[in-house]
Design an enzyme around this catalytic site. Sequence first.
Site, mmCIF file in Angstrom:
data_model
loop_
_atom_site.group_PDB
_atom_site.id
_atom_site.type_symbol
_atom_site.label_atom_id
_atom_site.label_comp_id
_atom_site.label_asym_id
_atom_site.label_seq_id
_atom_site.Cartn_x
_atom_site.Cartn_y
_atom_site.Cartn_z
ATOM 1 N N TRP A 83 54.730 18.537 21.544
ATOM 2 C CA TRP A 83 54.687 19.444 20.402
ATOM 3 C C TRP A 83 55.932 20.314 20.320
ATOM 4 C CZ3 TRP A 83 54.091 19.876 15.817
ATOM 5 C CH2 TRP A 83 53.370 20.823 15.094
ATOM 6 N N TYR A 111 57.275 11.834 26.236
ATOM 7 C CA TYR A 111 56.279 12.266 25.267
ATOM 8 C C TYR A 111 56.490 11.738 23.852
ATOM 9 C CZ TYR A 111 54.759 15.545 28.863
ATOM 10 O OH TYR A 111 54.285 16.103 30.029
ATOM 11 N N LYS A 169 46.269 25.715 21.783
ATOM 12 C CA LYS A 169 44.981 25.909 21.130
ATOM 13 C C LYS A 169 43.883 25.856 22.188
ATOM 14 C CE LYS A 169 46.603 23.400 17.022
ATOM 15 N NZ LYS A 169 46.406 22.187 16.190
ATOM 16 N N GLY A 188 47.169 24.545 13.184
ATOM 17 C CA GLY A 188 46.778 23.715 12.056
ATOM 18 C C GLY A 188 46.710 22.247 12.402
ATOM 19 N N LYS A 197 37.677 23.171 17.787
ATOM 20 C CA LYS A 197 37.776 21.807 17.237
ATOM 21 C C LYS A 197 38.051 20.795 18.341
ATOM 22 C CE LYS A 197 42.465 21.400 17.467
ATOM 23 N NZ LYS A 197 43.292 20.262 17.892
ATOM 24 N N ASP A 231 41.920 21.131 10.822
ATOM 25 C CA ASP A 231 42.214 20.703 12.188
ATOM 26 C C ASP A 231 41.027 19.961 12.805
ATOM 27 O OD1 ASP A 231 43.916 20.385 14.299
ATOM 28 O OD2 ASP A 231 44.052 22.491 14.821
ATOM 29 N N THR A 256 41.370 16.143 14.265
ATOM 30 C CA THR A 256 41.169 15.918 15.697
ATOM 31 C C THR A 256 39.916 15.093 15.980
ATOM 32 O OG1 THR A 256 42.177 18.098 16.019
ATOM 33 C CG2 THR A 256 41.178 17.082 17.939
ATOM 34 N N ASN A 295 41.546 14.539 22.553
ATOM 35 C CA ASN A 295 40.182 14.981 22.811
ATOM 36 C C ASN A 295 39.170 13.952 22.321
ATOM 37 O OD1 ASN A 295 40.490 17.911 23.868
ATOM 38 N ND2 ASN A 295 41.894 17.794 22.143
ATOM 39 N N GLU A 338 42.981 19.703 25.683
ATOM 40 C CA GLU A 338 42.588 21.103 25.785
ATOM 41 C C GLU A 338 41.077 21.298 25.678
ATOM 42 O OE1 GLU A 338 44.311 23.461 26.807
ATOM 43 O OE2 GLU A 338 46.367 23.453 26.055
#
Length: 331
Positions: free
Chosen positions: A11, A47, A102, A134, A189, A242, A246, A254, A279
């Site tokens: 990111w 990455y 997040k 977002g 989320k 989001d 996700t 996730n 996360e």
Amino acid sequence: MKICVLGAGAWGTALAINAAGRHAVSLWARDEAQSQAMALARENTRYLPGIPLPASVQMCSGVVPDAVAGADLAIIATPMAGLRDMLLALRGSSCPVAWLCKGFEHAHGGAEGLLAHEIQAQVAPGLVAGVLSGPSFAQEVAQGRPTALVAASVHAGLREALVDAFHGPSLRVYANEDIVGVEVGGAVKNVLAIATGLADGLALGLNARAALITRGLAEMTRLGVALGARADTFMGLSGLGDLVLTATGDLSRNRKVGLLLAAGKTLEQAVDSLGHVAEGVYCARAVVQRARHLGVEMPIAESVVALLDGRVRPAEAVAELMGREPGVERP
């Protein structure tokens, strides 16, 4: 504008690529060897393989305060687990700061897990700080695909700086004062995406996915409002937007955890196979702990924690949710 991105993961690298050309951008890596390798290859081979790093992005490493010296804006691009140490390193800086992570901090001992702005208020209250969040996959942002984000802070100047820094041809940035709501949406989320991945992995169908997303949004909203957020924030980019991304996107780590658990993998096997941080696994227990303390009902999140703790099997988690007593639909 001079921007320093602290963290050369997917990111952080993606945002550095996006802002390059419009601003002077430096990308800080904790590992000096990684920094040198990226400077030489002009690519984040771990990455974001195959996506060129613009020549205008300067790689750096070393002491964090030195890295942000002279910058107009610092972006913390570490996982949630690294945020506290990064804020401590920036405590004496006058540079405005925004984080990308997040989640809730992992709860230690009897303490509750904190949201990012709560950590900042605790360890670096003098910083002008906020969050950029977002519905966004790093790979698509790095590729220049259309994306919309929200910049949230109690400081109007920082909101404006984030819009000036990243709003461009492929990235729209909207300002929002409700940092609590934006952070709760970004955290919860991830937990809900594990549940939808589980449902998809068990082939429960699209009806089940829609039900989980909709009722998950209600859980997210209840927790956010209890923590002081505005309810309407959860109908925006950092809430519904989001969550949908996700919970349904193939690039979601996730969701992938849920899919792997449904396939019979252990949690350790699922997490190890990702190569990135999920996360939702890190913060699920903290989400449930905060909800319990506030008297907020979050049955989907509770089921995810039971699954992650090994107290129920995938099919049992679904059966428990479907076996709940009927009720009146409300947020």
